[in-house]
Design a protein around this motif. Structure first.
Motif: not given
Length: 180
Positions: A132-139
């Protein structure tokens, strides 16, 4: 209330947690993945900017990229968990060839049907915090996937929580069809 935590894989397996994020529905979207061993140790991961997409499409891209990277890393006995029950259902069910996600769903099925053992499962967001953290920071990443050999500093405390078995309370309804 149910206590939810990250679930390590069985001995001989790797755990792949994926997540997709969309800032709008559709909107700028990204994906993230972490691959871990039975002790919770980081084996690899990625962040990916995927352009504009719906939340479920971002989840499906996360699963596809997750399978791609896990294969590349050489792991052949894999438990893949996503916090999108809808994405898992879409992959497991057959759809009309004109379904808007048909091409991506077929790519995922083809990749997971290669010469390896892949188990797809749903997890709650509380058990998927690193992805979840990685996906949010991928933005904030440009279009494309960036492989992560080492964990970003921001996920280290989350990894440590998972290794220690930290739990989070969640209301869980039996036979829920929620997508988290």
């Amino acid at each position: 209330m149910t206590a939810i935590s990250w679930a390590p894989p069985a001995k001989g397996w790797v755990m792949v947690n994926t997540d997709g994020a969309s800032n709008g529905n559709p909107g700028p979207a990204g994906a993230g993945e972490v691959v871990r061993g039975p002790l919770g140790n980081w084996l690899g991961g990625f962040v990916a900017g995927i352009g504009s997409a719906t939340a479920v499409l971002a989840e499906l891209w996360a699963i596809y990229y997750g399978l791609e990277l896990t294969w590349k890393l050489g792991h052949r006995v894999v438990k893949l968990a996503s916090d999108s029950q809808l994405a898992i259902q879409l992959i497991q069910e057959r759809h009309d060839p004109i379904h808007p996600y048909a091409t991506l769903l077929n790519l995922i099925r083809r990749k997971s049907g290669q010469d390896w053992l892949v188990s797809l499962t749903h997890t709650y967001r509380e058990g998927n915090r690193v992805a979840d953290w990685l996906s949010k920071h991928s933005l904030v990443y440009p279009y494309g996937m960036c492989e992560l050999v080492d964990p970003p500093m921001g996920v280290v405390p989350l990894l440590q929580d998972d290794i220690m078995g930290v739990t989070f309370e969640r209301w869980v309804v039996a036979n829920s069809s929620s997508t988290s």
